[in-house]
Design an enzyme around this catalytic site. Structure first.
Site: not given
Ligand code: PMP
Length: 292
Positions: A34, A104, A128
């Site tokens: 991420w 994040d 989540k």
């Molecule tokens: N950052 C993290 C730490 C994540 O776990 C996720 C999704 N699993 C995202 C960003 C991306 O999120 P989204 O699907 O809401 O765009």
């Protein structure tokens, strides 16, 4: 506190668009998949300085505070407090001095108390610990608003949303409503303090079961083990598909690790009860006994 759309992924671009201001550089810590996605998107707008990375150690720990090589010219420092796929979580809040700190928190927001005032911006996709996908929460310091790059689309300007109480356009009303119900539920659990106690117990029990066995393993450094996402491998990878089939038959779903890393992963978010974690442990011990 802004309620936006576009997921955490949209924030990867909105953050540089809104926070660079007159600057051209931003600092990022790389702790896994991420972080890398955030870095790749930021590179479209800024000179990205990767100020620390544990990639050479396969992301089995987060960088220590004394390993952060911060730049004086950075508009902000970005990190991912919990790497959802790697199962890697920061055990401290990085100190960026006067530079705004951006995090994040998609997969660990509301899992335990956090000092919000330490941050310039916190963002999280809702899906989540908050509610259904379609809602993204951004907590941003007011003095950071109003400096979006001139080319920023109106919908991507934090100030537009702040001025309109997050109702510049039609919001995802049903997701808001459900998030409201989840917040009420969370308060009934004793709030973030209350859920943190349960979360810590859940994680400790599961890691203890993994560590007590030669059949299961987790590679993450002890202080950085995520309390939300617990990846584990089986000593015999040939047994993985059987593990998943038998787990599903026992009512334990979605244990397959992310396709990029393999193995297993138990995501034990706020909504996963202690009883469910105990059922998983019991199943793992039974599987080891009968199949190992
Ligand atoms: N950052 C993290 C730490 C994540 O776990 C996720 C999704 N699993 C995202 C960003 C991306 O999120 P989204 O699907 O809401 O765009």
């Amino acid at each position: 506190v802004l309620f936006l759309q576009g997921g955490a992924t949209s924030q990867f671009g909105m953050i540089p668009m809104n926070l660079l201001g007159q600057k051209t550089q931003a600092d990022y810590i790389n702790t896994g998949i991420w972080s890398k996605k955030a870095i790749a998107e930021a590179k479209r707008y800024a000179q990205v300085n990767v100020v620390a990375s544990t990639e050479a150690e396969n992301f089995t720990r987060v960088p220590r505070a004394d390993e952060l090589n911060l730049s004086a010219e950075a508009a902000y420092l970005h990190y991912t407090s919990n790497e959802t796929i790697g199962g890697l979580e920061f055990d401290y809040i990085p100190d960026a001095g006067q530079t705004p700190l951006v995090v994040d928190m998609s997969s660990d927001i509301l899992s335990q108390p956090v000092e919000v005032s330490r941050f310039g911006l916190i963002y999280a996709g809702a899906q989540k610990n908050i509610g259904p996908a379609g809602l993204t929460v951004v907590i941003v310091r007011e003095d950071l608003l109003g400096q979006a790059l001139p080319t920023t689309p109106t919908m991507y300007d934090y100030k537009v949303h702040a001025d309109a109480d997050s109702m510049h356009n039609t919001p995802p009303t049903f997701a808001w409503y459900l998030a409201g119900l989840v917040f009420k539920w969370l308060k009934a659990q004793g709030g973030v303090e209350g859920i943190a106690e349960i979360n810590l117990r859940k994680a400790r029990k599961l890691y203890a079961a993994i560590d007590a066995s030669d059949f299961y393993a987790n590679p993450i450094a002890l202080p950085n083990r995520s309390i939300m996402n617990v990846p584990f491998t089986l000593a015999d990878t040939q047994l993985e598909s059987r593990f998943l089939v038998e787990a599903e038959a026992a009512g334990l779903l979605n244990l397959q690790g992310h396709r990029s890393v393999g193995g297993m992963r138990a995501s034990i978010y706020n909504a996963v009860s202690e009883t469910a974690v105990e059922a998983l442990i019991e199943f793992m011990q039974h599987f080891e006994k009968t199949r190992a």
